[in-house]
Scaffold this motif. Structure first.
Motif, PDB file in Angstrom:
ATOM      1  N   ASP A 134       1.001  -1.162  -0.023  1.00  0.00           N
ATOM      2  CA  ASP A 134       0.048   0.088  -0.065  1.00  0.00           C
ATOM      3  C   ASP A 134       0.923   1.310   0.019  1.00  0.00           C
ATOM      4  O   ASP A 134       0.395   2.237   0.669  1.00  0.00           O
ATOM      5  CB  ASP A 134      -0.927   0.151   1.283  1.00  0.00           C
ATOM      6  N   ASN A 135       2.066   1.150  -0.635  1.00  0.00           N
ATOM      7  CA  ASN A 135       2.857   2.216  -0.729  1.00  0.00           C
ATOM      8  C   ASN A 135       2.141   3.623  -1.703  1.00  0.00           C
ATOM      9  O   ASN A 135       1.511   3.201  -2.650  1.00  0.00           O
ATOM     10  CB  ASN A 135       4.143   1.961  -1.503  1.00  0.00           C
ATOM     11  N   LEU A 218       7.767   9.024  -1.093  1.00  0.00           N
ATOM     12  CA  LEU A 218       6.646   8.346  -0.527  1.00  0.00           C
ATOM     13  C   LEU A 218       6.031   9.292   0.403  1.00  0.00           C
ATOM     14  O   LEU A 218       6.415  10.410   0.772  1.00  0.00           O
ATOM     15  CB  LEU A 218       6.897   7.074   0.551  1.00  0.00           C
ATOM     16  N   GLN A 223       5.836   4.825   5.914  1.00  0.00           N
ATOM     17  CA  GLN A 223       6.009   4.107   4.525  1.00  0.00           C
ATOM     18  C   GLN A 223       7.308   3.906   4.412  1.00  0.00           C
ATOM     19  O   GLN A 223       7.944   2.988   3.869  1.00  0.00           O
ATOM     20  CB  GLN A 223       5.438   4.559   3.594  1.00  0.00           C
ATOM     21  N   ARG A 226       8.726   1.393   6.916  1.00  0.00           N
ATOM     22  CA  ARG A 226       8.558  -0.031   6.756  1.00  0.00           C
ATOM     23  C   ARG A 226       9.396  -0.326   5.515  1.00  0.00           C
ATOM     24  O   ARG A 226       9.729  -1.428   5.477  1.00  0.00           O
ATOM     25  CB  ARG A 226       7.077   0.060   6.491  1.00  0.00           C
TER      26      ARG A 226
END
Length: 296
Positions: A134-135, A218, A223, A226
């Motif tokens: 889900d970037n 991002l 994000q 992660r």
């Protein structure tokens, strides 16, 4: 002001496709797109079919850095300026344009050796950008991100990008050099509100067609964090730890790609107000972090 609006795409040749798929899709979290070249890996960040396109090759190198312009009139102006500077251009053939999913473009070699393509009319892929993690990438009018390329003659390359292509100087970083060489600077250049879409690195050893790094942005720090965790867990080489740059304020880390160049993954990049901006020289690369490890 330049006719070039953004960094549109980068096409690279690669020797290890399995490593690239693991790196790009399963670790960083690009969406894998589809395109007319069956043996290519299309990395989607947005509605473009592939902001980064990885093609099979016998060596790892950059095949093209694609810069976008508004329309055919802008393309004609850029072509005229390049040819007036004594550099021959070639139009993309219909097959080449179809391969890139653009209406038209030209190609030429910039001073320093980087192969450039100027294009307009990119075709869009309106299917959802479904990344594994889900970037959400920051692109749009800001383009792909930024690219750093090596040049052997910095002054020649800098003049070409600024005076011929109309890139806007966005500051510099003075590099350590023997006194007899005089000042040596890494130059940053922009074409839109992103602080820089291009940087020129003086390099006597690394020769074009090569890349130093590509930056992708991002939407938020979580994000980025992660992605860094996944990079470490997968065993890819972290070239630089998380840090914040002094010029574009980007919080980012760097990871070595299977192609041997680095990918910078960041967030919170500043937007430049060109009505009040003045180019400055930074004296430190980062406020904190960005501890470099140049090992393999």
């Amino acid at each position: 002001m330049t006719d070039i609006s953004s960094l549109g795409y980068v096409r690279v040749r690669a020797t290890d496709f399995d490593a690239w798929r693991e790196f790009a899709n399963d670790t960083i979290g690009f969406a894998e797109g589809s395109g007319p070249e069956e043996d290519a890996l299309y990395l989607r960040l947005d509605e473009r079919i592939g902001r980064i396109v990885v093609l099979p090759g016998e060596e790892d190198k950059v095949e093209a850095v694609g810069w976008e312009v508004r329309d055919h009139l802008a393309l004609q102006r850029v072509q005229a300026a390049v040819e007036a500077a004594g550099i021959a251009t070639k139009p993309l053939t219909l097959e080449e344009a179809d391969t890139r999913k653009v209406e038209a473009g030209i190609t030429f070699e910039a001073p320093g050796g980087t192969p450039l393509e100027i294009f307009h009319g990119p075709a869009l892929d309106h299917s959802p950008v479904a990344t594994k993690f889900d970037n959400r990438f920051v692109t749009g009018q800001l383009g792909l991100g930024h690219v750093v390329v090596p040049v052997d003659d910095l002054d020649e390359a800098y003049r070409f990008y600024a005076e011929t292509l109309g890139f806007l100087p966005r500051g510099a970083f003075r590099l350590p050099a023997p006194p007899e060489h005089g000042p040596v600077r890494l130059r940053f250049m922009g074409v839109n509100a992103r602080h820089h879409s291009l940087a020129l690195l003086p390099s006597p050893d690394l020769k074009a067609p090569a890349l130093v790094h590509i930056m992708v942005e991002l939407e938020d720090l979580d994000q980025v964090g992660r992605a860094l965790d996944r990079v470490v867990d997968a065993g890819f080489h972290v070239s630089s730890t998380l840090g914040r740059h002094t010029n574009d304020k980007m919080v980012s880390f760097y990871v070595r790609t299977p192609g041997g160049w680095d990918l910078e993954v960041g967030c919170d990049g500043m937007l430049v107000d060109e009505t009040s901006y003045t180019a400055e020289e930074i004296t430190a690369d980062s406020y904190w972090g960005h501890k470099w490890d140049f090992g393999s």
